[in-house]
Design a protein around this motif. Sequence first.
Motif, PDB file in Angstrom:
ATOM      1  N   THR A  44       1.008  -1.353  -0.230  1.00 50.67           N
ATOM      2  CA  THR A  44       0.126   0.249  -0.123  1.00 50.67           C
ATOM      3  C   THR A  44       0.386   1.069  -0.030  1.00 50.67           C
ATOM      4  O   THR A  44       0.058   2.215  -0.542  1.00 50.67           O
ATOM      5  N   ARG A  45       2.201   1.187   0.478  1.00 56.75           N
ATOM      6  CA  ARG A  45       2.950   2.369   0.403  1.00 56.75           C
ATOM      7  C   ARG A  45       2.150   3.669   1.418  1.00 56.75           C
ATOM      8  O   ARG A  45       2.230   4.400   0.377  1.00 56.75           O
ATOM      9  N   ASP A  46       1.008   3.353   2.436  1.00 54.39           N
ATOM     10  CA  ASP A  46       1.025   4.362   2.771  1.00 54.39           C
ATOM     11  C   ASP A  46       1.559   4.990   4.161  1.00 54.39           C
ATOM     12  O   ASP A  46       1.831   5.119   5.143  1.00 54.39           O
ATOM     13  N   ARG A  47       2.130   6.549   3.077  1.00 55.67           N
ATOM     14  CA  ARG A  47       2.719   7.760   4.197  1.00 55.67           C
ATOM     15  C   ARG A  47       1.861   7.854   5.898  1.00 55.67           C
ATOM     16  O   ARG A  47       2.713   8.051   6.146  1.00 55.67           O
ATOM     17  N   ALA A  48       0.567   8.196   5.687  1.00 52.43           N
ATOM     18  CA  ALA A  48      -0.039   9.004   6.569  1.00 52.43           C
ATOM     19  C   ALA A  48      -0.122   7.791   7.917  1.00 52.43           C
ATOM     20  O   ALA A  48       0.861   7.920   8.786  1.00 52.43           O
ATOM     21  N   TYR A 107       4.065   0.488   5.046  1.00 51.52           N
ATOM     22  CA  TYR A 107       4.323   0.211   3.655  1.00 51.52           C
ATOM     23  C   TYR A 107       3.225  -0.977   2.844  1.00 51.52           C
ATOM     24  O   TYR A 107       3.012  -1.266   1.441  1.00 51.52           O
ATOM     25  N   LEU A 108       2.921  -1.762   4.158  1.00 45.62           N
ATOM     26  CA  LEU A 108       2.340  -3.858   3.264  1.00 45.62           C
ATOM     27  C   LEU A 108       0.403  -2.704   3.937  1.00 45.62           C
ATOM     28  O   LEU A 108       1.220  -2.809   5.375  1.00 45.62           O
ATOM     29  N   ALA A 109      -0.478  -3.625   3.908  1.00 41.49           N
ATOM     30  CA  ALA A 109      -1.492  -3.083   4.145  1.00 41.49           C
ATOM     31  C   ALA A 109      -1.481  -4.672   5.735  1.00 41.49           C
ATOM     32  O   ALA A 109      -2.355  -4.099   6.262  1.00 41.49           O
ATOM     33  N   HIS A 110      -0.722  -5.413   6.315  1.00 41.72           N
ATOM     34  CA  HIS A 110      -0.706  -5.890   7.052  1.00 41.72           C
ATOM     35  C   HIS A 110       0.510  -6.570   7.078  1.00 41.72           C
ATOM     36  O   HIS A 110       1.384  -6.710   6.282  1.00 41.72           O
ATOM     37  N   GLY A 111       1.127  -7.243   8.181  1.00 38.70           N
ATOM     38  CA  GLY A 111       2.430  -7.480   8.919  1.00 38.70           C
ATOM     39  C   GLY A 111       2.601  -9.304   8.573  1.00 38.70           C
ATOM     40  O   GLY A 111       2.836 -10.035   9.353  1.00 38.70           O
ATOM     41  N   GLU A 112       1.295  -9.752   8.327  1.00 38.39           N
ATOM     42  CA  GLU A 112       1.105 -11.398   8.035  1.00 38.39           C
ATOM     43  C   GLU A 112       0.748 -11.618   6.537  1.00 38.39           C
ATOM     44  O   GLU A 112      -0.068 -11.158   6.371  1.00 38.39           O
TER      45      GLU A 112
END
Length: 440
Positions: free
Chosen positions: A175-179, A183-188
């Motif tokens: 996703t690369r969401d700076r806010a 960087y990823l939508a989830h960690g799994e």
Amino acid sequence: MEPTMSLGVFLLPGGHHPSAWRVPDGPVPDPCDIDYVASLASLAEHGGFHFLFLADSDALWRSDGAALRRDPNAFGLEPLTLLSALSRSTETLGLVATVSTSYHDPYSVARRLSSLDHLSRGRAGWNIVTSFMPQVAANFGGSALPAHDRRYERAEEFMNVVDGLWRLWGHGIVTRDRASGNYLAHGEIPTLDHSGPHFAVRGPLNQPPSPQSRPLLVQAGSSPAGMSFAARWSEVVFTVESDLDSSARTRARFHELLAGAGRVPGEVRLMPGLLVLVEDTDEQAWRVLDRLQSMVDPHLGLVQLKDYGFPIDMTEHSWSDPVPAVRGDADGQQGRQEVLRRIAAAREMSIEQLARYVAFTRGHNLLVGSAERVADEMERWWRAGACDGFNVMPARLPLDLERFSASVVPLLRDRGVLTAPRPGWTLREQLGLTLSPVDR
């Protein structure tokens, strides 16, 4: 959009005729010269081919010293490395690499092929082979080549693993969401946790899905085991056919296998190899071929037959003898053996005639003549339903690639049977295979 002819080029840097490199007015090829190979790729792309195909072996191709001395295609660069370089100098050309399932591990192959698909922005393809040369086994710690069907058992598990690895990530996770700082939508990311007779692979890949989700899957086995495998996995199937009727029968049988695997014909392109030698007139083309054939050492053909598992013992025969009824090696190339038996019987060949023929064609269909004749015959096969396209094998490089591109391709386009590759399209889209098996 109505389906049109698919067009690949099978690149052997020395040319497909073993004497092509000896023609005085042509280049002396170097398969390890990236500039030379890149120039051929550029010719193929600008000539309107949909993909470039590279064969490969994990051993020196020739085990026979006399044959090795005469073969400009006995060595070359590793295909995934080479195609990665070519991905930066091409835009629309598909890049198909041969990688064996018999002597590599599925995690590394899945990662490397996915990387090529990323680098090329969706133009990667994988020619899946099981290896048939005993000298390959010796390079990977084995003393003997595994039995034919055993190699396909390993290949089946190999494909289940790589397919599973390519599916794990799913789309949209990057996703690369700076806010949020995520960087990823989830960690799994799920693990594969595969455990089978040949492989134990946890997963996942350390790489998100490539533009095609997975590279285009290609296969060339024509034995019963090979065709069944292709019906389950392949999207392009290369075949060895010497005439239209046999190609049509192969395609019909394959469509039956597809139905048994729960698939439909539109998901696969059947593409026989097509050797081409193009001149201004048919007469000129045959004169050129006669000159090239006169330089062929028939011993090369005998070695080729042995490599296919179809040996002829010359201590028991003379060159003028009819081709003997040889029992082929069950662990060799079974489909190729059958094609060559059929050709030798139908044409009542002597051993020398078959040896010279095999040294050049290897059993593939041969088209020699003017651009009009070549285009006519290709259109005839395609309209008769004998194939979905061709894997073109230029006899001389770069000459026949240049002439085919400049004269045959425009004729096929004018007749509405061939369309130009489109910038920005993936290889699967170029071939009209827009539905990725991963997304079914």
